[in-house]
Write a protein that holds these residues in place. Structure first.
Motif, mmCIF file in Angstrom:
data_model
loop_
_atom_site.group_PDB
_atom_site.id
_atom_site.type_symbol
_atom_site.label_atom_id
_atom_site.label_comp_id
_atom_site.label_asym_id
_atom_site.label_seq_id
_atom_site.Cartn_x
_atom_site.Cartn_y
_atom_site.Cartn_z
ATOM 1 N N TRP A 1 41.430 28.803 66.378
ATOM 2 C CA TRP A 1 41.543 29.389 64.563
ATOM 3 C C TRP A 1 43.751 29.938 64.965
ATOM 4 O O TRP A 1 43.877 29.900 64.182
ATOM 5 N N THR B 1 45.565 29.493 62.235
ATOM 6 C CA THR B 1 45.153 30.445 61.368
ATOM 7 C C THR B 1 46.242 31.636 61.677
ATOM 8 O O THR B 1 47.237 32.163 60.986
ATOM 9 N N ASP C 1 42.335 29.536 57.689
ATOM 10 C CA ASP C 1 40.358 29.487 57.914
ATOM 11 C C ASP C 1 40.327 30.557 57.112
ATOM 12 O O ASP C 1 40.099 31.570 57.939
ATOM 13 N N ALA D 1 37.881 32.002 59.291
ATOM 14 C CA ALA D 1 38.124 32.245 60.955
ATOM 15 C C ALA D 1 38.655 33.925 60.267
ATOM 16 O O ALA D 1 38.906 34.689 61.613
#
Length: 325
Positions: A21, A24, A146, A149
């Protein structure tokens, strides 16, 4: 272990690989810096910059109440419904969607929403403690979000926040709130010996040395969690100034180690998550690294520590504020 405990532990200590992630995380880091700087622009200075931080909430991360001329307002990242909520004490609200979008758009939408509520804001509109520091209005590079996430990261923070509050309760000396600092994107709690410290040399990227001088004006032992330092993030602990022998002090659990690069002890998040008793493993790390700081730094521990269960013998009273008959 009962059949329900593994599932319960998985919910309480979710897995989230940093590499899965990173885009993000980097975008969210910039978004939290924008919101943190909005709080900084409005709140009066509190020692060690405690007035600029965010806090873990039942939905995400919140500023708590921020004063302004007509009352107060707050801003909350909601990682359940994936909205940024802006609430004014006059009852009006605005929302900004948390979705894939450039930092430039998030910045424009957030400042615009505040303007609609009659809360004009001027901030230093570029990030700190990162390099390069792209001005928010020009940052079209960071644009990932995301939602799953972000929700898992928030759940990691909820777990860490719970244990850090328990750790904080054992100290009666000067101690910070458990707070999320957007500069380094970490959740932290800091204890203080009560003595002043040598002037900090600074050196954080795109951050004035005077910022660190204020933050590290007194001797401290700090601990927390951040999404780095391990495959799934890491818990950390350091002391300023660092006393001789700190790096070699025996701490626990066995997965913890001293990082010469970071000049702090680290405990990988995944070591806590997979431990038979995650809460106990994390508290062992927090307690032993604090002990290293306090013992080697000659802190007056008897004057600074307390048992949070010292009134447990009274818990038969339904309301602790009532006088026992």
């Amino acid at each position: 272990m009962t059949g329900t405990e593994p599932t319960r532990r998985l919910r309480a200590w979710p897995a989230l690989r940093v590499d899965d992630w990173t885009p993000t995380r980097e975008t969210l880091h910039m978004w939290t810096q924008i919101v943190g700087k909005i709080r900084l622009s409005r709140a009066p200075l509190v020692n060690h910059w405690w007035q600029v931080t965010l806090y873990v909430s039942p939905r995400g991360l919140t500023t708590s109440a921020i004063p302004h001329a007509a009352g107060s307002f707050d801003i909350e990242f909601d990682f359940v419904d994936h909205r940024l909520h802006i609430r004014s004490s006059d009852g009006r609200t605005r929302q900004v969607a948390l979705e894939p979008k450039p930092v430039a758009d998030f910045y424009s939408e957030t400042i615009g929403a505040l303007g609609e509520l009659g809360i004009p804001v001027q901030i230093q509109a570029k990030p700190n403690e990162v390099d390069p520091a792209i001005p928010f209005a020009e940052d079209h590079e960071h644009r990932s979000y995301d939602a799953a996430a972000a929700n898992l990261f928030w759940q990691q923070l909820v777990a860490a926040d719970r244990i850090l509050h328990e750790f904080r309760s054992r100290f009666t000396g000067k101690v910070s709130p458990v707070h999320f600092f957007w500069g380094a994107m970490d959740l932290a709690c800091t204890r203080f010996s009560g003595r002043t410290a040598p002037q900090h040399p600074g050196g954080a990227p795109n951050c004035g040395d005077w910022v660190m001088v204020e933050g590290y004006s007194h001797e401290l032992s700090s601990c927390g969690f951040w999404p780095g330092g391990g495959a799934e993030g890491a818990f950390y602990a350091y002391v300023y100034p660092e006393p001789e022998g700190f790096a070699d002090y025996r701490i626990g659990p066995r997965e913890a180690f001293y990082s010469r690069d970071h000049r702090q002890f680290l405990l990988p998040y995944e070591a806590v998550r997979t431990a038979e008793a995650p809460e106990r493993a994390l508290l062992e790390f927090l307690d032993t690294t604090y002990e290293a700081a306090a013992e080697l730094g000659h802190w007056d521990r008897s004057a600074l520590e307390a048992d949070p269960g010292r009134w447990n013998h009274k818990h038969r009273i339904h309301n602790p504020w009532e006088v026992e008959p």
